[in-house]
Write an enzyme that holds these catalytic residues in place. Structure first.
Site, PDB file in Angstrom:
ATOM      1  N   LYS A 287       4.177 -13.982  38.076  1.00 53.34           N
ATOM      2  CA  LYS A 287       5.366 -14.278  38.897  1.00 53.34           C
ATOM      3  C   LYS A 287       5.094 -13.421  40.141  1.00 53.34           C
ATOM      4  CE  LYS A 287       8.449 -13.535  34.887  1.00 53.34           C
ATOM      5  NZ  LYS A 287       9.801 -12.876  34.024  1.00 53.34           N
TER       6      LYS A 287
ATOM      7  N   TYR B 145      13.772 -21.744  33.252  1.00 56.75           N
ATOM      8  CA  TYR B 145      14.862 -20.080  32.733  1.00 56.75           C
ATOM      9  C   TYR B 145      16.114 -21.077  32.272  1.00 56.75           C
ATOM     10  CZ  TYR B 145      11.932 -17.103  34.766  1.00 56.75           C
ATOM     11  OH  TYR B 145      10.997 -16.120  34.425  1.00 56.75           O
TER      12      TYR B 145
ATOM     13  N   ASN C 267       8.779  -8.822  35.518  1.00 56.81           N
ATOM     14  CA  ASN C 267       7.587  -7.711  34.747  1.00 56.81           C
ATOM     15  C   ASN C 267       6.227  -8.463  35.237  1.00 56.81           C
ATOM     16  OD1 ASN C 267       8.649 -10.331  34.406  1.00 56.81           O
ATOM     17  ND2 ASN C 267      10.318  -9.016  32.565  1.00 56.81           N
TER      18      ASN C 267
ATOM     19  N   HIS D   6       5.006 -13.926  32.788  1.00 58.56           N
ATOM     20  CA  HIS D   6       6.048 -14.514  31.574  1.00 58.56           C
ATOM     21  C   HIS D   6       4.905 -15.639  31.068  1.00 58.56           C
ATOM     22  CE1 HIS D   6       8.397 -18.231  30.102  1.00 58.56           C
ATOM     23  NE2 HIS D   6       7.222 -18.795  30.118  1.00 58.56           N
TER      24      HIS D   6
ATOM     25  N   GLU E  92       6.876 -25.790  28.296  1.00 59.58           N
ATOM     26  CA  GLU E  92       6.526 -25.014  29.921  1.00 59.58           C
ATOM     27  C   GLU E  92       5.037 -25.862  30.717  1.00 59.58           C
ATOM     28  OE1 GLU E  92       7.198 -21.313  28.532  1.00 59.58           O
ATOM     29  OE2 GLU E  92       9.247 -21.228  28.868  1.00 59.58           O
TER      30      GLU E  92
END
Ligand code: CDP
Ligand code: MG
Length: 152
Positions: free
Chosen positions: A9, A49, A112, A115, A126
């Site tokens: 990310k 998402y 965080n 992913h 994905e």
């Protein structure tokens, strides 16, 4: 053999943690079989998402995930989907166990770092969202006989 999708990310890229994160997956014995840097658009964020688009916190997640470059990759290995998720740790970095990527590097519920697909259907969806078949480069590392027994 299983494939999973990971995304480093924007916080991971900005904090110069790409190398350390990829090293953990490589050290574990997982193979990177596809990788690229890109900027996620709001449209791609909504597809990625999809399960969260209606949530109250989605707008801030979209702002974060589109806020800088990311690195998308396909990781291959035995039980790769579960193994990668366990290496990431709990969603909230404040609750993730020490020794996990989020537990060691994140103090945030949103930022965080990485992913990882949460199951086989998500992994297939994905991977195809970010990569064409011709962008995946499977190979057998020559070290494989020293990573696990032949019957594993
Ligand atoms: O990524 P993971 O599957 O562990 O968590 P999730 O519950 O599917 O949420 C997806 C992502 O949304 C998280 O990894 C966080 O980056 C973000 N998130 C957020 O911004 N605010 C929340 N309250 C929960 C999650
Ligand atoms: Mg999730």
């Amino acid at each position: 053999m299983e494939r999973t999708f990971i995304l480093l990310k924007p916080d991971c890229v900005q904090r110069r943690l790409m190398g350390q994160v990829l090293t953990r997956f490589e050290s574990k014995g997982l193979n990177v079989v596809a990788m690229k840097m890109l900027r996620i658009t709001p449209d791609l964020a909504k597809q990625h998402y999809a399960e969260h688009v209606e949530k109250g916190w989605y707008p801030t997640l979209e702002g974060f995930i589109t806020g800088g470059p990311v690195v998308a990759a396909v990781i291959e290995g035995l039980e790769a989907i579960r193994v990668v998720r366990e290496m990431l740790g709990a969603t909230n970095g404040l609750q993730a166990a020490p020794g996990t990527i989020r537990g060691d590097f994140s103090s945030s519920r949103q930022m965080n770092l990485v992913h990882g697909s949460d199951g086989p259907e998500a992994a297939a969806r994905e991977i195809s969202l970010y990569f064409g078949d011709d962008e995946i480069c499977p190979y057998v590392p020559t070290i494989t006989p020293w990573m696990r027994a032949a019957d594993e």
